[in-house]
Design a protein around this motif. Sequence first.
Motif, PDB file in Angstrom:
ATOM      1  N   LEU A  55       6.912  -0.618  -7.518  1.00 50.68           N
ATOM      2  CA  LEU A  55       7.234   0.483  -6.592  1.00 50.68           C
ATOM      3  C   LEU A  55       6.960   0.088  -5.160  1.00 50.68           C
ATOM      4  CD1 LEU A  55       5.814   3.521  -8.616  1.00 50.68           C
ATOM      5  CD2 LEU A  55       8.189   2.834  -8.334  1.00 50.68           C
ATOM      6  N   GLU A  56       5.873  -0.673  -4.946  1.00 51.96           N
ATOM      7  CA  GLU A  56       5.563  -1.084  -3.569  1.00 51.96           C
ATOM      8  C   GLU A  56       6.655  -2.004  -3.026  1.00 51.96           C
ATOM      9  OE1 GLU A  56       3.652  -1.218  -6.053  1.00 51.96           O
ATOM     10  OE2 GLU A  56       1.819  -0.049  -5.676  1.00 51.96           O
ATOM     11  N   ARG A  57       7.166  -2.935  -3.883  1.00 50.67           N
ATOM     12  CA  ARG A  57       8.219  -3.863  -3.438  1.00 50.67           C
ATOM     13  C   ARG A  57       9.516  -3.106  -3.183  1.00 50.67           C
ATOM     14  NH1 ARG A  57       9.417  -8.120  -0.431  1.00 50.67           N
ATOM     15  NH2 ARG A  57      11.225  -9.296  -1.245  1.00 50.67           N
ATOM     16  N   GLN A  58       9.864  -2.145  -4.084  1.00 50.51           N
ATOM     17  CA  GLN A  58      11.079  -1.368  -3.884  1.00 50.51           C
ATOM     18  C   GLN A  58      10.978  -0.545  -2.603  1.00 50.51           C
ATOM     19  OE1 GLN A  58      11.971   1.001  -7.288  1.00 50.51           O
ATOM     20  NE2 GLN A  58      11.901  -0.742  -8.750  1.00 50.51           N
ATOM     21  N   ASN A  59       9.834  -0.009  -2.301  1.00 46.44           N
ATOM     22  CA  ASN A  59       9.649   0.782  -1.077  1.00 46.44           C
ATOM     23  C   ASN A  59       9.799  -0.090   0.158  1.00 46.44           C
ATOM     24  OD1 ASN A  59       9.083   3.100   0.399  1.00 46.44           O
ATOM     25  ND2 ASN A  59       6.907   2.586   0.504  1.00 46.44           N
ATOM     26  N   GLU A  60       9.266  -1.294   0.079  1.00 44.13           N
ATOM     27  CA  GLU A  60       9.367  -2.214   1.223  1.00 44.13           C
ATOM     28  C   GLU A  60      10.822  -2.573   1.487  1.00 44.13           C
ATOM     29  OE1 GLU A  60       7.813  -6.705   2.525  1.00 44.13           O
ATOM     30  OE2 GLU A  60       7.149  -5.772   0.631  1.00 44.13           O
ATOM     31  N   LYS A  61      11.611  -2.852   0.443  1.00 43.23           N
ATOM     32  CA  LYS A  61      13.023  -3.189   0.604  1.00 43.23           C
ATOM     33  C   LYS A  61      13.792  -2.023   1.197  1.00 43.23           C
ATOM     34  CE  LYS A  61      13.414  -6.696  -3.032  1.00 43.23           C
ATOM     35  NZ  LYS A  61      14.092  -7.057  -4.291  1.00 43.23           N
ATOM     36  N   LEU A  62      13.511  -0.836   0.720  1.00 43.76           N
ATOM     37  CA  LEU A  62      14.245   0.318   1.241  1.00 43.76           C
ATOM     38  C   LEU A  62      13.951   0.539   2.718  1.00 43.76           C
ATOM     39  CD1 LEU A  62      13.814   2.801  -1.757  1.00 43.76           C
ATOM     40  CD2 LEU A  62      15.905   1.648  -1.039  1.00 43.76           C
ATOM     41  N   ILE A  63      12.715   0.322   3.130  1.00 41.19           N
ATOM     42  CA  ILE A  63      12.369   0.491   4.557  1.00 41.19           C
ATOM     43  C   ILE A  63      13.134  -0.520   5.401  1.00 41.19           C
ATOM     44  CG2 ILE A  63      10.479   0.264   6.215  1.00 41.19           C
ATOM     45  CD1 ILE A  63       8.621   1.389   4.062  1.00 41.19           C
ATOM     46  N   ARG A  64      13.211  -1.750   4.941  1.00 36.70           N
ATOM     47  CA  ARG A  64      13.921  -2.786   5.697  1.00 36.70           C
ATOM     48  C   ARG A  64      15.408  -2.457   5.763  1.00 36.70           C
ATOM     49  NH1 ARG A  64      12.352  -8.579   3.562  1.00 36.70           N
ATOM     50  NH2 ARG A  64      13.766  -9.101   5.309  1.00 36.70           N
ATOM     51  N   ILE A  65      15.972  -1.993   4.650  1.00 32.94           N
ATOM     52  CA  ILE A  65      17.401  -1.649   4.663  1.00 32.94           C
ATOM     53  C   ILE A  65      17.657  -0.519   5.649  1.00 32.94           C
ATOM     54  CG2 ILE A  65      19.229  -0.638   3.250  1.00 32.94           C
ATOM     55  CD1 ILE A  65      18.057  -2.189   0.885  1.00 32.94           C
TER      56      ILE A  65
ATOM     57  N   VAL B 230      12.917   7.425  -1.916  1.00 35.85           N
ATOM     58  CA  VAL B 230      11.755   6.526  -1.919  1.00 35.85           C
ATOM     59  C   VAL B 230      10.483   7.325  -1.725  1.00 35.85           C
ATOM     60  CG1 VAL B 230      10.626   4.683  -0.629  1.00 35.85           C
ATOM     61  CG2 VAL B 230      13.023   4.488  -1.221  1.00 35.85           C
ATOM     62  N   ARG B 231      10.557   8.315  -0.831  1.00 31.17           N
ATOM     63  CA  ARG B 231       9.369   9.118  -0.579  1.00 31.17           C
ATOM     64  C   ARG B 231       8.972   9.922  -1.830  1.00 31.17           C
ATOM     65  NH1 ARG B 231      10.907  10.692   3.816  1.00 31.17           N
ATOM     66  NH2 ARG B 231      11.979  12.624   3.222  1.00 31.17           N
ATOM     67  N   GLU B 232       9.953  10.500  -2.563  1.00 31.68           N
ATOM     68  CA  GLU B 232       9.655  11.254  -3.802  1.00 31.68           C
ATOM     69  C   GLU B 232       9.055  10.349  -4.874  1.00 31.68           C
ATOM     70  OE1 GLU B 232      13.325  12.948  -4.869  1.00 31.68           O
ATOM     71  OE2 GLU B 232      13.277  14.594  -3.384  1.00 31.68           O
ATOM     72  N   ARG B 233       9.631   9.132  -5.033  1.00 32.20           N
ATOM     73  CA  ARG B 233       9.113   8.206  -6.032  1.00 32.20           C
ATOM     74  C   ARG B 233       7.702   7.785  -5.693  1.00 32.20           C
ATOM     75  NH1 ARG B 233      12.982   5.736  -9.298  1.00 32.20           N
ATOM     76  NH2 ARG B 233      11.178   4.794 -10.306  1.00 32.20           N
ATOM     77  N   THR B 234       7.469   7.689  -4.383  1.00 25.75           N
ATOM     78  CA  THR B 234       6.119   7.290  -3.967  1.00 25.75           C
ATOM     79  C   THR B 234       5.113   8.381  -4.340  1.00 25.75           C
ATOM     80  OG1 THR B 234       7.034   5.991  -2.137  1.00 25.75           O
ATOM     81  CG2 THR B 234       4.714   6.616  -2.000  1.00 25.75           C
ATOM     82  N   ILE B 235       5.514   9.673  -4.109  1.00 27.05           N
ATOM     83  CA  ILE B 235       4.603  10.787  -4.470  1.00 27.05           C
ATOM     84  C   ILE B 235       4.336  10.794  -5.979  1.00 27.05           C
ATOM     85  CG2 ILE B 235       4.419  13.300  -4.518  1.00 27.05           C
ATOM     86  CD1 ILE B 235       6.023  13.321  -1.887  1.00 27.05           C
ATOM     87  N   GLU B 236       5.422  10.601  -6.782  1.00 28.70           N
ATOM     88  CA  GLU B 236       5.246  10.581  -8.249  1.00 28.70           C
ATOM     89  C   GLU B 236       4.346   9.436  -8.672  1.00 28.70           C
ATOM     90  OE1 GLU B 236       9.082  10.356  -9.931  1.00 28.70           O
ATOM     91  OE2 GLU B 236       9.656  12.428  -9.436  1.00 28.70           O
ATOM     92  N   LEU B 237       4.504   8.313  -8.016  1.00 30.74           N
ATOM     93  CA  LEU B 237       3.667   7.158  -8.349  1.00 30.74           C
ATOM     94  C   LEU B 237       2.204   7.458  -8.055  1.00 30.74           C
ATOM     95  CD1 LEU B 237       3.340   4.224  -9.228  1.00 30.74           C
ATOM     96  CD2 LEU B 237       3.845   3.519  -6.884  1.00 30.74           C
ATOM     97  N   GLU B 238       1.969   8.084  -6.923  1.00 29.79           N
ATOM     98  CA  GLU B 238       0.589   8.420  -6.576  1.00 29.79           C
ATOM     99  C   GLU B 238       0.003   9.417  -7.598  1.00 29.79           C
ATOM    100  OE1 GLU B 238       0.849   9.890  -2.658  1.00 29.79           O
ATOM    101  OE2 GLU B 238       0.999   7.904  -1.721  1.00 29.79           O
ATOM    102  N   ARG B 239       0.808  10.437  -8.028  1.00 31.84           N
ATOM    103  CA  ARG B 239       0.332  11.405  -9.011  1.00 31.84           C
ATOM    104  C   ARG B 239       0.011  10.701 -10.331  1.00 31.84           C
ATOM    105  NH1 ARG B 239       4.502  14.389  -9.171  1.00 31.84           N
ATOM    106  NH2 ARG B 239       3.915  15.712  -7.406  1.00 31.84           N
ATOM    107  N   THR B 240       0.892   9.788 -10.753  1.00 30.94           N
ATOM    108  CA  THR B 240       0.661   9.043 -12.012  1.00 30.94           C
ATOM    109  C   THR B 240      -0.598   8.208 -11.927  1.00 30.94           C
ATOM    110  OG1 THR B 240       3.049   8.972 -12.403  1.00 30.94           O
ATOM    111  CG2 THR B 240       1.663   7.418 -13.642  1.00 30.94           C
TER     112      THR B 240
END
Length: 738
Positions: free
Chosen positions: A10-20, A52-62
Amino acid sequence: MSLINPADSLERQNEKLIRIAASLMRHVEHGTAQSGEAYAQFERAALLEKRVRERTIELERTLNLLHESNSQLARANDETEDARRNLADAIETVSEGFALFDGDDRLVMCNSRFCRDFRDTVRDLRPGLAFAHYVERVSRSRHLFLPEGISAAEWCAERLRKHADRRAMFNVRHGQDRWLQVSEHRTANGGTVVLQTDVTDLIRLERQERLKLKDKQTRMIRATLDHLDQGVCIFDEHGRLVAWNEKTGTLLNLPARRLHLGASFAGLLERVEQEFRFSDAGDREAFITWAALGGHRGPIHFELMRDTGAIIQVFGRGMPDGGFLFSSTDVTAEREAARRLTEVNEMLEARVMERTLELEDALSAAERANASKSRFVAAASHDLLQPLSAAKLFISSLSDRSQSPGDRAVLDKAESALTSAEQLIDALLDISKLESDGLNFDIRPVALREILGPLRDEMEVLAARKGLRLRMVDSSLTVETDPSYLRRVVQNLVGNAIRYTAEGTVLVGVRRAGGAARIEVRDTGPGIAEDDQSAIFEEFHRLDSGASANDGLGLGLAIVERACARLGHPLGLWSEPGRGSCFMVSLPVLGSVAPKRAASPTPARPAGLAQAGLIVLLVENDPQLRRAMTVLMESWGVNVIEAENADGALELLQDLEITPDALVLDYQLGAGMSGTQLFGEITTRLGRLPCVIVSADRSVALREACDGLRIELLSKPVDRHRLGRFFDAVVRGGIVAV
């Protein structure tokens, strides 16, 4: 096509999305052409950023949930470990040896006291040890005391057999006289809990109590033996004396030095033979042989006699352990009393014989006198009645001619006196005929209305004179009887009821009871006390002592009783002072018994009975019927021995010591014994005798029972003719169907 690799974290996917997103923003800002396509790409970039922001929140909850679960798991592990330590501490504090095996019979845990007394097995007690291995190691322990004759392998097999039960409890000995109680219990999941409890103190205490009890029982036995009025000696299986009482030495004249522990049976017997002799020569050898037997001995008894006249009764019995005992009792007084009693009995029998002969002579004289009286009455009655009839005719003629009331009153009184004398002579003649051996009855079918109808017309006048109401209920039944004597019986009963009833009603009716018709005469008179109910059937007996001769001569009921007895019609009476009386006569209804020839009159008594001298035992619990049957049979010349019940009959036969020629037994005797059972008991004692069972029971079962015993059945009401044929068959020596 996806802009990111799903396999990335998730951290790598978030980083790619920010760069894109940054690249797209720069392209939009610096691009020369603001085309719609660029704007669309911008919108997609914004959408990707939102996702990306929603997935990040779900990841934090998990991650938070995962951290919380790890914390709870750590706490549960800590609690489990604490519980295990607490359980181990608790098990360790138990004063008993404790072990837990799981469902696969593997050791889970145990405390330090488990198998502590088998120290050479403790090192093998580890979790995972199989139950069979645990038992096998204990069986080979040098601290285990195996039962005598049991090997270690056998003990192990027996131990595993007990383990197969859901619950087991047994004791195991170890060390020097020390004991463990081992108990097993199944758990809910199929495991096994084994407890080992030291019960050494309990077993030792129980052993001491058992010894105390045994010693107490010994003292009690000794006290019992000493207080017995019999001499008792107890010998073991080797014939040695182990117990006795002082009475033995007194009765058998044995000195104290002879009676000691271990004394031989042969020595004591030799000493006894010096003072006593056996009443039977074979008793000595039989007693010695009996005492020498091993194992089970049956009882034995004999008597010893002394020159002084003393008699000692000896009774011996074997005991389960192979020993034996015998008791001795002084029966000198009993034997002397029996001898004297025999002498007294012989003397009494001689006296009874003398009295019997005297009574037979007196009876013969009484019978001759009675026969002479009957002949005289029969002869004189005709001669007396003739002048009385003539005198009545003359008086009637004078009464018709006389005009004076005074003269007519005197003539009426004279005619009444002559009528009373005529009635007296008629009654005496009836009694004489009923007691005569040559009386013949005309037994034939009789319609009861032919008897009751004329009597109603005749007796209503007498009832009306006294102000009474006479009611006769008509009956359509036909019975078998002598019509003239039946009319006389009913006439006497009705006349008696009218005579002694001051006011009220006299009721005459007929009841059907099975195969019998019962004529009942009821009144509302003063009643008869129970003590007087037998006396009223005696000649010239009247309860009203102040009554005149015109009120009755006291012969009516005597005639009724004799006529009913000779006809075989049972006569009954119910009465209660103040409530009235009821006289009952039972007759056989036509068709209820075997048909008889009506052409010729039936003799009043069976032929030849007067000369046969029959002795008959009559057992009947109804006193009225027993009296009627006794009078009937005695009128035939039969000697009757009567009893009320089975016990009385058996005692009477035993006391008289005679065997009757025939038995007449009621079926329902009460007191737990029927007539057929009494017949069996008499047959056992005296042999088979001719017998007839009298009963109102007409069931097939009773008929089959009598057929099985080959005895006759006579139904109630008793048919005198069938009974007479039974006695005729007894005289002839062959019993035929009655």
